[in-house]
Design a protein around this motif. Structure first.
Motif, PDB file in Angstrom:
ATOM      1  N   PRO A 125       0.794  -1.232   0.000  1.00  9.14           N
ATOM      2  CA  PRO A 125       0.000   0.000   0.000  1.00  9.14           C
ATOM      3  C   PRO A 125       0.826   1.281   0.000  1.00  9.14           C
ATOM      4  O   PRO A 125       1.921   1.348   0.563  1.00  9.14           O
ATOM      5  N   ALA A 126       0.275   2.282  -0.654  1.00  8.93           N
ATOM      6  CA  ALA A 126       0.803   3.649  -0.620  1.00  8.93           C
ATOM      7  C   ALA A 126      -0.347   4.575  -0.244  1.00  8.93           C
ATOM      8  O   ALA A 126      -1.513   4.215  -0.372  1.00  8.93           O
ATOM      9  N   ALA A 127       0.002   5.766   0.212  1.00 10.14           N
ATOM     10  CA  ALA A 127      -1.018   6.751   0.571  1.00 10.14           C
ATOM     11  C   ALA A 127      -0.571   8.127   0.106  1.00 10.14           C
ATOM     12  O   ALA A 127       0.611   8.482   0.235  1.00 10.14           O
ATOM     13  N   GLY A 128      -1.517   8.887  -0.436  1.00  3.84           N
ATOM     14  CA  GLY A 128      -1.184  10.229  -0.905  1.00  3.84           C
ATOM     15  C   GLY A 128      -2.429  11.019  -1.213  1.00  3.84           C
ATOM     16  O   GLY A 128      -3.551  10.512  -1.128  1.00  3.84           O
ATOM     17  N   LEU A 129      -2.215  12.263  -1.591  1.00  2.00           N
ATOM     18  CA  LEU A 129      -3.301  13.172  -1.950  1.00  2.00           C
ATOM     19  C   LEU A 129      -3.115  13.599  -3.400  1.00  2.00           C
ATOM     20  O   LEU A 129      -2.078  14.177  -3.764  1.00  2.00           O
ATOM     21  N   PHE A 130      -4.111  13.317  -4.216  1.00  2.00           N
ATOM     22  CA  PHE A 130      -4.005  13.626  -5.638  1.00  2.00           C
ATOM     23  C   PHE A 130      -3.787  15.125  -5.823  1.00  2.00           C
ATOM     24  O   PHE A 130      -4.387  15.948  -5.120  1.00  2.00           O
ATOM     25  N   PRO A 131      -2.922  15.520  -6.767  1.00  2.00           N
ATOM     26  CA  PRO A 131      -2.515  16.929  -6.856  1.00  2.00           C
ATOM     27  C   PRO A 131      -3.604  17.920  -7.239  1.00  2.00           C
ATOM     28  O   PRO A 131      -3.399  19.131  -7.099  1.00  2.00           O
ATOM     29  N   THR A 132      -4.738  17.441  -7.690  1.00  2.00           N
ATOM     30  CA  THR A 132      -5.817  18.390  -7.975  1.00  2.00           C
ATOM     31  C   THR A 132      -6.631  18.721  -6.724  1.00  2.00           C
ATOM     32  O   THR A 132      -7.534  19.565  -6.782  1.00  2.00           O
ATOM     33  N   VAL A 133      -6.332  18.064  -5.605  1.00  2.00           N
ATOM     34  CA  VAL A 133      -6.997  18.367  -4.335  1.00  2.00           C
ATOM     35  C   VAL A 133      -6.213  19.487  -3.656  1.00  2.00           C
ATOM     36  O   VAL A 133      -5.156  19.255  -3.064  1.00  2.00           O
ATOM     37  N   LEU A 134      -6.708  20.698  -3.748  1.00  2.00           N
ATOM     38  CA  LEU A 134      -5.969  21.875  -3.281  1.00  2.00           C
ATOM     39  C   LEU A 134      -6.516  22.328  -1.931  1.00  2.00           C
ATOM     40  O   LEU A 134      -7.151  23.372  -1.805  1.00  2.00           O
ATOM     41  N   ASP A 135      -6.240  21.525  -0.918  1.00  2.00           N
ATOM     42  CA  ASP A 135      -6.782  21.776   0.411  1.00  2.00           C
ATOM     43  C   ASP A 135      -5.694  21.493   1.439  1.00  2.00           C
ATOM     44  O   ASP A 135      -5.308  20.329   1.632  1.00  2.00           O
ATOM     45  N   GLN A 136      -5.196  22.533   2.085  1.00  2.00           N
ATOM     46  CA  GLN A 136      -4.095  22.363   3.033  1.00  2.00           C
ATOM     47  C   GLN A 136      -4.498  21.509   4.229  1.00  2.00           C
ATOM     48  O   GLN A 136      -3.676  20.763   4.767  1.00  2.00           O
ATOM     49  N   SER A 137      -5.740  21.615   4.666  1.00  2.00           N
ATOM     50  CA  SER A 137      -6.157  20.820   5.813  1.00  2.00           C
ATOM     51  C   SER A 137      -6.201  19.340   5.460  1.00  2.00           C
ATOM     52  O   SER A 137      -5.803  18.485   6.273  1.00  2.00           O
TER      53      SER A 137
END
Length: 315
Positions: A125-137
């Motif tokens: 498994p890997a975990a991340g935030l897709f770059p089009t999600v522009l939310d600092q929180s």
């Protein structure tokens, strides 16, 4: 619901007989009708792909990760796999895929992927935030999640920059700030970065180099070789999906990239050899075949190099 590009091979056309272990293609007509003439032409005798790959692997035990290919970027948490994931993984295993780096795009994906990895040993498994999600929180929450689960994760991803969807310069700055946070986290935890860079190859490579990132996979890179060169010189890796059969850009890139920096991926369920059909991990063999054809070397030489490269990045 989605026909799988190699189902006809694995389920009907090329499974070995229990008595003989033969992996000869049993029904070439299935292959022809499933892929269509145009794709067969592009991939050059694609029906030979699994025949040769089955013969070269001889159906050895690929549970040992050191012996098999790794699909280094796939979205196995996607709902299209909910009903048949065990079969999807078995089809990969049958052709020599020993594992899958299962990336995600948000917290929900990360939680689901960790759960799937607890059930299926092939999943890393890997975990991340897709770059089009522009939310600092949300980015901060993902970083906290990764710290909490760092021992269970193979990588941080999918992360990066995307200038295809995100158009404004002010949003680019926010996107870059979020990306830099994940780069720093990767350095802190010693985890590889599984990086998206659509229409932002130059900016993504620059951010990685400026931050001193060292363990990097450039997923499905869509830039030119000149843009990729600084990343190659920094020791970064480039993963090639099966959609290379229909991508002149990726074919040109492969001609120039050294074999020593290549990995394979599927980006399942997308980026398969046939548009709009569900992709899956067994299709990494298509990428191996096309790389071999472009570079004029044996498929086995590509397979060996890719496995070695994968171990250098992912252990």
């Amino acid at each position: 619901m989605f026909p799988t590009p190699l189902h006809e091979f694995v389920n009907h056309a090329s499974l070995p007989s229990a008595a003989t272990g033969s992996s000869r293609i049993q029904n070439p007509a299935i292959v022809r009708s499933h892929f269509g003439a145009s794709v067969l032409h592009k991939c050059k005798d694609i029906k030979l792909l699994l025949q040769r790959s089955f013969e070269s692997t001889q159906f050895l035990n690929y549970d040992e990760r050191m012996n098999g290919l790794l699909d280094t970027h796939a979205h196995l948490c996607d709902p299209v796999f909910d009903n048949d994931l065990p079969q999807v993984l078995q089809r990969g295993k049958a052709v020599g895929v020993s594992g899958v780096i299962a990336v995600g795009e948000n917290i929900e994906d990360a939680k689901k992927t960790l759960h799937l990895a607890s059930r299926y040993p092939m999943i890393r498994p890997a975990a991340g935030l897709f770059p089009t999600v522009l939310d600092q929180s949300l980015a901060a929450g993902m970083r906290d999640f990764i710290r909490e689960h760092q021992r269970d994760l193979a990588a941080i991803g999918e992360i990066g920059l995307d200038h295809w969807v995100v158009k404004s310069e002010s949003e680019w700055e926010l996107q870059l700030d979020i990306f830099n946070g994940f780069i720093a986290l990767g350095k802190e935890l010693g985890l590889p970065l599984n990086v998206h860079s659509r229409s932002a190859g130059r900016q993504t490579v620059a951010a990685l180099l400026d931050s001193g990132a060292s363990k990097v996979q450039m997923h499905a890179f869509d830039g030119k070789y000149g843009t990729a060169l600084p990343a190659v010189e920094a020791g970064y890796f480039f993963s090639i999906p099966p959609s290379i059969v229909r991508s002149d850009q990726k074919k040109k890139l492969i001609r120039m990239l050294p074999l020593s920096c290549l990995l394979v991926e599927t980006d399942s369920p997308v980026l398969g050899p046939v548009p709009q059909e569900r992709n899956e991990p067994c299709n990494v063999l298509i990428a191996v075949k096309v790389i071999a054809e472009i570079k004029g070397i044996r498929e086995e030489a590509v397979r060996e190099a890719v496995i070695e490269n994968t171990h250098r990045l992912y252990g």
